[in-house]
Design an enzyme around this catalytic site. Structure first.
Site: not given
Ligand code: GAL
Length: 666
Positions: A151, A313
């Site tokens: 990110e 994700e």
């Molecule tokens: C995303 C990140 C993950 C985790 C997730 C939940 O922004 O890539 O590593 O932190 O959010 O907070």
């Protein structure tokens, strides 16, 4: 847009952190994932210490063991470069790698993303660990792709370290050549900001009232984007020297102060996005009608960057950090709904965050597929349903999202709207309005970058590009003369590429629109509307009083000192036409109806208001965001997939609360 890698077949993955678990859990976890249709894991993106526990000492035994288990069990892997979390030994030895607050206070070890992109030392140490990893694992049979960092620009997208000031000076020197040129282009004569030596230039620093030269700030945003790209490119180049052609290089976005299109075109093979629609249900989130449906706009933006993307994700459980973010658990059906929202918008790979909720650290409340108790739950049951559905629609991979309407966007105006509260207000208002208008009238739309091809669209909205270049005007003129319809909003083209307002420029800055702006004003909410085709439509925040030269008046203001004056005009030009709207766009569908582009699938299906419709190739996808069942009316029978067998449905098609249906178009 030149996408170089395509996910296929449609598949499910998850984010797994072998370093968070006792090794005795690994095999059971992987077997269990596979039994629920999870065929890929993303790993390692925060695990620098597991590979380089001390400076220059590399040890691959931890991931060797995990990857050999993946190989044995047939689990595919996306390997993350661990550069989002520099280790404590590194920041202790080289504090210059740290990011800083605007006042120069260093952001210390203890969270993540505490580095800056421009420190030569950090670039050197990142290049070294990425190279070591690439040499060791580049050809590992289980690894199908690589994620750069994690990110880029998340959490903080501004950089104020010493290294950033040094790099910013170099950027400005390269762009402007001389200080005279810089001073002229960036309007530094205002408030005596003239620079007489390059060393006098810095990334933003604290000022009285927080005001800074907006033109220099625009350059600063462009500079951050360039810093992100060059940082990522170092890693991509190293990876490509060691990995097979079949393996892809990606990163997971999508964040501000980055030209993501350029990143995709010049650094990546495919883009991946992190989709968390449950943000819409957090304790302090605004409760407008769109809520999680708003994520469809984000996904539309991702599709603009990369037509057939992946979700690295995907929301599974509730979001929560112990330091903030309180959110309810997704309701039954929502996890699957949101995964299908991603697929509807172009995702061909969906990886859930995360396999099991972390038992430690800041994210103990950011729930994964499994809870700490490790028992099967309703999210696992939804995962099974999704797996069956994916099996039925796997040919959707690579199919294009169908849209005849697009909204044009460009980074200069995006950055400017983030800096300029007047411009920002208009952009946000029209973004919300147009999105609601398209959603409620069931009109699928794309977002198209100004550099991309417009020819697929019969209607283009370009709401409020304050900055307008001659090149863009020429491109729009071509689009219209060849038969396209362009709809522009207020404040079109009053700034040059540095964000200054050229003297003598006649607005709207679009010679073939057949209209000028007599006068204009910002307005507080006052209820004045535009009368158009016997209906009243919103005209919020700003009003250009239009003065046609050759254009026809379609709508007029209903109040204030410009009551009855032109607010919406139309000009035919070549084979196409231009509509100019003197205000921001609201959620009414009248303009879409007038142009004949609303509800393109109405001969097939009439959808309920809370249902989103998307078509990819022969797949018609219906998404119900409401807590109640919704009925859609079919004009002719369609085969519907329910995850088990296809069923022919006639007449009324019922979507359960938060339900999804995928039908096959004949
Ligand atoms: C995303 C990140 C993950 C985790 C997730 C939940 O922004 O890539 O590593 O932190 O959010 O907070």
């Amino acid at each position: 847009m030149k996408q170089k890698f395509f996910f296929s077949p449609l598949s499910i993955g998850t984010c797994y952190y072998p370093e968070h678990w006792d090794k005795t859990l690994w095999e059971e976890d992987l077997r269990r994932m596979l039994s629920h249709g999870v065929r890929t894991v993303r790993i390692a993106e925060f695990a620098w210490n597991k590979i380089e526990p001390r400076e220059g000492v590399f040890d691959f035994s931890f991931f060797d063991e995990f990857l050999s288990l993946c190989e044995t069990l047939g689990m595919k892997v996306i390997f993350g470069t661990p550069t989002a979390t520099p280790p404590a030994w590194l920041t202790q030895a080289y504090p210059e790698v740290l990011n800083a607050r605007i006042d120069g206070t260093l952001l210390r070890h203890g969270a993540r993303r505490h580095y800056n992109y421009n420190s030569p030392k950090y670039r050197e140490l990142c290049a070294r660990i990425v190279e070591q990893i690439a040499i060791h694992y580049g050809k590992h049979p289980s690894i199908i792709g690589w994620q750069i960092d994690n990110e880029l620009n998340c959490e903080l997208m501004e950089f104020y370290s010493e290294s950033d000031s040094v790099a910013f000076r170099a950027y400005l020197k390269e762009k402007f050549g001389t200080l005279d040129e810089l001073n002229e282009k960036l309007g530094t004569t205002f408030w005596n900001q003239t620079y007489t030596a390059w060393e006098e230039l810095y990334v933003p620093r604290p000022t009285i009232s927080g005001a800074v030269n907006p033109h220099l700030m625009l350059e600063y945003k462009r500079f951050i984007s360039k810093s992100v790209l060059s940082f990522a490119k170092i890693q991509a180049d190293i990876l490509r020297a060691h990995i097979p052609e079949t393996a892809f290089v990606t990163t997971n976005g999508l964040f501000g102060n980055v030209d993501n299109h350029d990143l995709e075109d010049t650094v990546l093979d495919v883009y991946t996005y992190d989709s968390y629609p449950n943000f819409a249900y957090m304790a302090d989130a605004p409760s407008d009608g769109m809520r999680d449906r708003w994520w469809s706009r984000n996904l539309t933006k991702v599709r603009s960057v990369c037509k057939h993307f992946g979700i690295m994700e995907q929301q599974s459980g509730a979001n929560g950090w112990n330091t903030g973010m309180e959110a309810p658990a997704p309701k039954p059906g929502q996890m699957k709904l949101w995964a299908m929202q991603s697929v509807a918008h172009g995702a061909d790979y969906v990886s859930f965050f995360r396999w099991r909720t972390s038992p430690m650290g800041t994210e103990i409340y950011w729930h994964g597929l499994l809870d700490y108790d490790n028992r099967d739950n309703r999210r696992i049951r939804e995962l099974d349903e999704l797996d069956s559905l994916f099996g039925q629609i796997k040919e959707i991979c690579g199919e294009d999202y169908v849209a005849r309407v697009a909204i044009v966007e460009d980074y200069d105006n995006q950055y400017d709207a983030e800096l300029d509260v007047w411009h920002g207000r208009l952009v946000r208002s029209s973004n919300d309005g147009l999105f609601a208008a398209m959603q409620y009238s069931h009109t699928p739309f794309d977002i198209v970058d100004v550099r991309d091809d417009f020819s697929a669209y019969s209607v283009l909205f370009y709401p409020h590009p304050a900055i307008m270049t001659d090149e863009t005007i020429a491109k729009l003129e071509r689009y219209v003369s060849e038969g396209g319809t362009l709809v522009i909003g207020c404040r079109f083209g009053y700034k040059d590429e540095y964000g200054k307002c050229p003297v003598g420029r006649i607005l709207p800055h679009l010679p073939f629109a057949g209209v000028t702006v007599k006068e204009s004003t910002f307005v507080n909410p006052d209820g004045v509307k535009v009368s158009f085709g016997g209906r009243l439509i919103s005209a919020n925040w700003y009003r250009d009083v239009l003065e046609p030269t050759t254009a026809t008046v379609l709508g007029t203001y209903t109040g204030d000192y410009y009551e009855g004056e032109p607010a919406l005009t139309e000009q035919t030009y070549g084979k196409g036409k231009v509509l100019v709207y003197g205000s921001t766009f609201g959620e009414e569908r009248e303009i879409l109806d007038y142009l004949g582009v609303s509800e393109p699938f109405k001969d097939l299906i009439v959808c309920a208001r809370d249902v989103e419709i998307a078509v990819r190739g022969k797949y018609l996808i219906l998404l119900n965001y409401a807590p109640t069942a919704q009925i859609c009316c079919l004009s002719s029978p369609l085969v519907c997939m329910d995850g088990v067998v296809g069923t022919v449905v006639e007449g009324e098609l019922e979507l359960p609360p938060y339900g999804v249906k995928v039908c096959i178009l004949a």
